[in-house]
Write a protein that holds these residues in place. Structure first.
Motif, PDB file in Angstrom:
ATOM      1  N   GLU A  22       2.578 -10.477  30.711  1.00 23.44           N
ATOM      2  CA  GLU A  22       1.964  -9.524  29.785  1.00 23.44           C
ATOM      3  C   GLU A  22       2.704  -8.190  29.823  1.00 23.44           C
ATOM      4  O   GLU A  22       3.030  -7.620  28.777  1.00 23.44           O
ATOM      5  CB  GLU A  22       0.493  -9.319  30.132  1.00 23.44           C
ATOM      6  N   GLU A  23       2.995  -7.700  31.028  1.00 24.33           N
ATOM      7  CA  GLU A  23       3.732  -6.436  31.184  1.00 24.33           C
ATOM      8  C   GLU A  23       5.115  -6.541  30.534  1.00 24.33           C
ATOM      9  O   GLU A  23       5.558  -5.629  29.840  1.00 24.33           O
ATOM     10  CB  GLU A  23       3.883  -6.087  32.661  1.00 24.33           C
ATOM     11  N   VAL A  26       4.977  -6.548  26.641  1.00 18.42           N
ATOM     12  CA  VAL A  26       4.733  -5.218  26.083  1.00 18.42           C
ATOM     13  C   VAL A  26       5.992  -4.358  26.165  1.00 18.42           C
ATOM     14  O   VAL A  26       6.325  -3.639  25.227  1.00 18.42           O
ATOM     15  CB  VAL A  26       3.547  -4.542  26.809  1.00 18.42           C
ATOM     16  N   ASN A  46      -0.214 -13.398  25.681  1.00 17.83           N
ATOM     17  CA  ASN A  46      -0.056 -12.561  24.503  1.00 17.83           C
ATOM     18  C   ASN A  46       0.553 -13.405  23.378  1.00 17.83           C
ATOM     19  O   ASN A  46       1.448 -14.216  23.622  1.00 17.83           O
ATOM     20  CB  ASN A  46       0.872 -11.386  24.868  1.00 17.83           C
TER      21      ASN A  46
END
Length: 138
Positions: A22-23, A26, A46
């Motif tokens: 997820e990090e 993004v 995501n």
């Protein structure tokens, strides 16, 4: 760059891997790929993350997994991060072959300048010593 997340079943490896994915998704200015053995994380990732289910592509064994990952890079030079869950299960469980696979994958990662994070259901004393430098403790 390769990072191995080690731990026994139920130790939180997949949860950590999904959070790291997820990090990366993004922050990435390219593409992020998540490879899993079966189809269990479809709704946990995501929507911008490219999910690849190894079983759907007949990926079994470390040579096949290496070829699959190399093929991803060959087809898409914008991949910045690759995450692999259940690496030992996809590869067949042979820890010596796993060590060789990690060494080959590290060379590929350097060549394509991508980060790769793999979860491994094992303790550090169960994997070859030559890959201990890639281990991140939970």
């Amino acid at each position: 760059m390769i990072t191995l997340i080690l731990g026994k079943k139920g130790s939180g490896k997949t949860k950590r891997l999904v959070a790291m994915c997820e990090e990366a998704t993004v922050a990435s200015k390219g593409n992020v790929v998540f490879i899993e053995k079966g189809e269990t994380l479809t709704f946990n990732l995501n929507h911008q993350t490219r999910l690849a289910v190894a079983e759907e592509y007949g990926v079994a064994g470390f040579d096949a997994l290496y070829g699959f990952i190399a093929g991803l890079f060959a087809g898409n030079y914008d991949i910045t991060d690759v995450f692999v869950d259940q690496t030992l299960k996809i590869g067949g469980g042979d820890v010596e072959a796993f060590g060789d696979f990690i060494e080959k994958l590290a060379k590929l990662g350097d060549k394509v300048s991508a980060k790769m994070v793999l979860s491994v259901s094992a303790d550090q004393d169960e994997i070859p010593e030559k890959v201990h430098g890639y281990v991140e403790e939970l």
